[in-house]
Write an enzyme that holds these catalytic residues in place. Structure first.
Site: not given
Ligand code: SAH
Length: 215
Positions: A63-64
């Site tokens: 997940i960024s």
């Protein structure tokens, strides 16, 4: 799992951090303050959900980092009701940030497990996002043109099929580069169909992979 006052407090702090890192779009900050990011992470990372860091989400993906999500979203310059295509659904967090901006979100993921997880998880927390399992390089010609396109994986070059699916006047945000470094790139399509390119510094993403979708 619940969204407690403690989680809300941690989100407020995260938003303050993002402000100091030059995120100025109030709608983007409000979306990050609202969405319970801890619900998108594996239980083992719960304590880290509101640090400004990327985290594993399974299938070798991440997940960024919240800063990256905020930066890309800000660059898109979204207007309510625009049609937005995201490549790389992953956990679905970025797609929810887009949805909070009042746009119509279409998102493609090539990892079957992540696609299926997002398909049940996102509606369970109240987000109706049009999710597709497939190869993002091809985009979604049946739903084109899009006002904005966001790529959340590192692309070796600007994907031409996606530029074609952008409407005149539209914008595409894509990190372009090899496995170790990508340059955040903004492509603006003029009303006459010509494109201009702007660069916004170095980032690090998992790669945008070519060809077949993966089981
Ligand atoms: N936006 C995500 C983070 C994505 S990480 C989030 O908010 O959690 C990048 C994602 O892009 C990974 O899930 C990866 O599987 C996906 N991806 C890589 N190449 C792709 C392609 N060609 N088409 C669609 N998705 C792709």
């Amino acid at each position: 799992m619940q969204d407690t006052f403690r989680h809300k407090g941690l989100r407020k702090k995260l938003v303050e951090q993002l402000r100091t890192k030059s995120i100025t779009n109030e709608q983007v900050l409000a979306a990050i303050e609202k969405i319970p990011r801890h619900l998108f992470l594996d239980l083992a990372f719960l304590e880290f959900a509101y640090q400004d860091k990327p985290f594993p989400i399974g299938s070798g993906q991440t997940i960024s980092q919240p800063y990256t999500v905020a930066f890309q979203t800000q660059l898109l310059d979204l207007k309510p009701r625009e049609k937005v295509l995201e490549i790389g659904t992953g956990s679905g967090y970025q797609a929810c940030v887009l949805a909070e901006m009042g746009v119509k979100v279409f998102s493609i993921e090539r990892q079957k497990k992540l696609f299926e997880k997002a398909k049940t998880f996102l509606p369970s927390i109240g987000y109706q996002i049009r999710l597709f399992y497939g190869d993002g390089y091809k985009g979604l010609p049946a739903f084109a043109p899009f006002d904005k396109i966001l790529i959340t994986a590192g692309a070796p070059c600007i994907p031409e099929a996606l530029v074609q699916q952008l409407r005149p006047g539209g914008r595409m945000v894509v990190p372009v580069g090899d496995g170790n470094h990508q340059e955040m790139t903004l492509i603006k399509k003029g009303e006459d169909g010509t494109t201009t390119i702007e660069h916004y510094g170095g980032f690090l993403f998992v790669p945008m992979l070519e060809n077949k979708a993966q089981d």
